[in-house]
Design a protein around this motif. Structure first.
Motif, PDB file in Angstrom:
ATOM      1  N   ALA A  50      31.211  50.144  54.850  1.00  0.00           N
ATOM      2  CA  ALA A  50      29.877  49.753  54.390  1.00  0.00           C
ATOM      3  C   ALA A  50      28.912  50.903  54.543  1.00  0.00           C
ATOM      4  N   VAL A  52      25.040  50.391  55.149  1.00  0.00           N
ATOM      5  CA  VAL A  52      23.681  49.864  55.194  1.00  0.00           C
ATOM      6  C   VAL A  52      22.885  50.906  55.954  1.00  0.00           C
ATOM      7  N   TRP A 189      36.310  39.462  61.853  1.00  0.00           N
ATOM      8  CA  TRP A 189      35.877  39.211  60.463  1.00  0.00           C
ATOM      9  C   TRP A 189      37.054  39.452  59.531  1.00  0.00           C
ATOM     10  N   LEU A 203      21.629  40.920  50.758  1.00  0.00           N
ATOM     11  CA  LEU A 203      22.683  40.407  51.638  1.00  0.00           C
ATOM     12  C   LEU A 203      22.320  39.007  52.157  1.00  0.00           C
ATOM     13  N   TYR A 205      23.348  36.421  55.274  1.00  0.00           N
ATOM     14  CA  TYR A 205      24.024  36.186  56.553  1.00  0.00           C
ATOM     15  C   TYR A 205      23.954  34.684  56.823  1.00  0.00           C
ATOM     16  N   LEU A 214      29.278  36.351  55.435  1.00  0.00           N
ATOM     17  CA  LEU A 214      28.338  37.390  54.993  1.00  0.00           C
ATOM     18  C   LEU A 214      28.658  37.771  53.554  1.00  0.00           C
ATOM     19  N   SER A 216      27.924  40.605  50.903  1.00  0.00           N
ATOM     20  CA  SER A 216      27.382  41.948  50.744  1.00  0.00           C
ATOM     21  C   SER A 216      27.882  42.520  49.416  1.00  0.00           C
ATOM     22  N   ARG A 218      29.165  46.302  47.096  1.00  0.00           N
ATOM     23  CA  ARG A 218      29.569  47.711  47.058  1.00  0.00           C
ATOM     24  C   ARG A 218      29.028  48.403  45.810  1.00  0.00           C
ATOM     25  N   ARG A 224      31.509  42.700  48.444  1.00  0.00           N
ATOM     26  CA  ARG A 224      32.153  42.655  49.750  1.00  0.00           C
ATOM     27  C   ARG A 224      31.716  41.357  50.418  1.00  0.00           C
ATOM     28  N   TYR A 226      32.574  38.594  53.894  1.00  0.00           N
ATOM     29  CA  TYR A 226      33.248  38.451  55.186  1.00  0.00           C
ATOM     30  C   TYR A 226      33.217  36.993  55.619  1.00  0.00           C
ATOM     31  N   PRO A 297      29.949  44.720  63.939  1.00  0.00           N
ATOM     32  CA  PRO A 297      29.352  45.125  62.661  1.00  0.00           C
ATOM     33  C   PRO A 297      28.074  44.372  62.261  1.00  0.00           C
ATOM     34  N   THR A 298      27.844  43.182  62.812  1.00  0.00           N
ATOM     35  CA  THR A 298      26.684  42.381  62.383  1.00  0.00           C
ATOM     36  C   THR A 298      25.387  43.163  62.618  1.00  0.00           C
ATOM     37  N   GLY A 299      24.697  43.480  61.561  1.00  0.00           N
ATOM     38  CA  GLY A 299      23.461  44.243  61.705  1.00  0.00           C
ATOM     39  C   GLY A 299      23.631  45.684  61.280  1.00  0.00           C
ATOM     40  N   ALA A 300      24.903  46.125  61.094  1.00  0.00           N
ATOM     41  CA  ALA A 300      25.204  47.402  60.436  1.00  0.00           C
ATOM     42  C   ALA A 300      24.546  48.609  61.099  1.00  0.00           C
TER      43      ALA A 300
HETATM   44  C1  DHB Z   1      28.215  45.063  55.601  1.00  0.00           C
HETATM   45  C2  DHB Z   1      28.692  45.093  56.865  1.00  0.00           C
HETATM   46  C3  DHB Z   1      27.860  44.664  57.876  1.00  0.00           C
HETATM   47  O1  DHB Z   1      28.290  44.698  59.134  1.00  0.00           O
HETATM   48  C4  DHB Z   1      26.589  44.198  57.649  1.00  0.00           C
HETATM   49  O2  DHB Z   1      25.826  43.768  58.670  1.00  0.00           O
HETATM   50  C5  DHB Z   1      26.120  44.200  56.380  1.00  0.00           C
HETATM   51  C6  DHB Z   1      26.944  44.636  55.338  1.00  0.00           C
HETATM   52  C7  DHB Z   1      29.088  45.488  54.492  1.00  0.00           C
HETATM   53  O3  DHB Z   1      30.271  45.753  54.712  1.00  0.00           O
HETATM   54  O4  DHB Z   1      28.621  45.575  53.356  1.00  0.00           O
END
Ligand code: DHB
Ligand code: FAD
Length: 395
Positions: A50, A52, A189, A203, A205, A214, A216, A218, A224, A226, A297-300
């Motif tokens: 990702a 972000v 995930w 996005l 959540y 989630l 998202s 690309r 993408r 999850y 990964p949550t919050g990137a």
């Molecule tokens: C993505 C991954 C994340 O952890 C997130 O918070 C937002 C987006 C992603 O893979 O696009």
């Protein structure tokens, strides 16, 4: 026998975001470096992750003259949607933070731009090296030995070594007296890549009794998504129809929004952990990025945090070479950790608030719903989330 050793002020181990941003930041100040990378250029540029990007990361890319393609091809989001109890709530980050946005520009595209620009400005990145070993870290002439792409031994003599070799790297093991903090989460995930147009312009959540989801993106053609799964689940055990039915259920909303399906062409399971190495330097070695810390990964936050370390390290090295001052280098760990712990807190907060944790009792589950309810109804709470998501200012 090694070939004649090469001298460089800074030897950088790892061509991920930390190592490549560091090489660019140093070059801008007239400090040269050599980057050593075990993988091939194709592998580095082909690992899809990702992107972000926090506002200041985007600004830094522009400042370094690396922002042209990102400006053309990136997606600019003014906020995110939080979904729970079947309702959707938009958090408008641009409004809450005085104009800051998030940019979605995949990490491999960032790396492609950084690698191309570094090679174009005369920088050295040696791909496909093996057996990278660090020596003499407590002397003022540390060395790196390794085998080049043809298997021949080579040696790099440096003033400083930057260990930017990611979570699986070995540079961290050289940091004596470090304290390691780790927190594991009882879920992972399941990520999928789908050939489909976006189902939403930003996005989403979602917290749901069946687990987190989630949405998202690309690119305009590839999305993408999850789903929360077990930490040791196998992606192959999730047939496509199960994935779609879970996504539809967890993302279901009362406002008539629908999820667009498409061909799933990749599935993988991502583990979740928080990790901090409290001490990021030893002698002439400084470690940066995932080598020193991991966030769920949550919050990137991961890539952005790696770049922040590179900025702090570059500042320390600029002071050393430009003014003969060592105080910023001495303060490197302390400066980085202040930002790292805040990013750890935010990633933990987003993760615990949005996931259904089987180990939690019903009371705790209700507390997370109350937290979400608070965030979407209080401008103060929403602002706190927003300023962390778009990125806290650099010290
Ligand atoms: C993505 C991954 C994340 O952890 C997130 O918070 C937002 C987006 C992603 O893979 O696009
Ligand atoms: P890495 O990117 O891991 O780079 C380290 C490099 O060092 C690698 O290329 C490796 O091959 C090389 N290396 C390892 N050992 C050696 C050695 N001995 N010698 C030489 N080279 C070596 N972060 C975000 O901010 N936003 C996101 O949206 C996001 N999404 C993610 C999605 C996924 C699926 C994953 C896994 C991560 C995501 N992250 C995200 C986190 C982000 O990718 C990492 O935090 C970031 O890559 C860390 O950069 P780094 O340079 O420290 O390490």
């Amino acid at each position: 026998m090694s070939a004649t050793p090469v001298r460089t002020p800074v030897g950088i181990v790892g061509a991920g975001p930390a190592g490549l941003f560091l090489a660019h930041l140093l070059h801008r100040q007239g400090i040269e470096s050599v980057v050593l990378e075990t993988r091939s250029r194709e592998e580095v540029e082909g690992t899809i992750r990702a992107g972000v990007l926090e506002q200041w990361t985007v600004d830094l890319m522009q400042d370094l003259g690396l922002g042209d393609r990102m400006r053309r091809e990136g997606h600019f989001h003014r906020g995110i949607t939080l979904r729970f109890n079947g309702e959707s709530w938009h958090l408008d980050f641009e409004d809450l933070t005085g104009g800051k946005r998030v940019t979605v520009y995949p990490q491999h595209e960032v790396l492609r731009d950084l690698i191309a620009a570094r090679l174009a400005n005369g920088g050295e990145i040696r791909f496909g090296v093996q057996d990278v070993q660090l020596h003499g870290l407590t002397t003022d002439r540390p060395r790196i030995t390794y085998r080049n792409g043809d298997g021949e031994p080579e040696e790099l003599h440096c003033d400083f070594i930057a260990g930017c070799d990611g979570s699986q790297g070995t540079s961290r093991q050289h940091v004596e007296g470090r304290t390691e903090y780790q927190h594991l989460y009882p879920f992972g995930w399941l990520g999928i890549l789908v050939e489909a147009p976006p189902s939403h312009h930003e996005l989403i959540y979602a917290r749901h009794g069946r687990g987190f989801a989630l949405l998202s993106t690309r690119s305009p053609d590839i999305q993408r998504m999850y789903l929360q799964c077990g930490p040791t689940d196998n992606a192959a055990d999730f047939p496509d129809d199960l994935i779609w039915s879970e996504l539809h259920r967890r993302l279901e909303t009362v406002d008539g929004w629908t999820l667009t399906e498409g061909r799933i062409f990749q599935k993988n399971v991502i583990g979740m952990r928080s990790f901090v190495c409290d001490r990021m330097q030893h002698g002439r070695l400084y470690i940066a990025g995932d080598a020193a810390h991991i966030v769920p990964p949550t919050g990137a936050k991961g890539l952005n945090l790696a770049v922040a370390d590179a900025v702090y390290l570059a500042r320390g090295l600029e002071d050393f070479y430009g003014r003969g001052r060592r105080d910023r280098l001495e303060q490197y760990t302390a400066t980085c950790l202040r930002r790292i712990w805040k990013a750890e807190r935010f990633s933990w907060y987003m993760t615990t608030m949005l996931h259904t944790n089987p180990a939690e009792d019903p009371f705790e589950q209700r507390i997370h719903l109350a937290d979400l309810d608070y965030v979407v109804h209080s401008r103060a709470a929403a602002t706190a989330l927003a300023e962390n998501y778009v990125g806290l200012p650099l010290d």
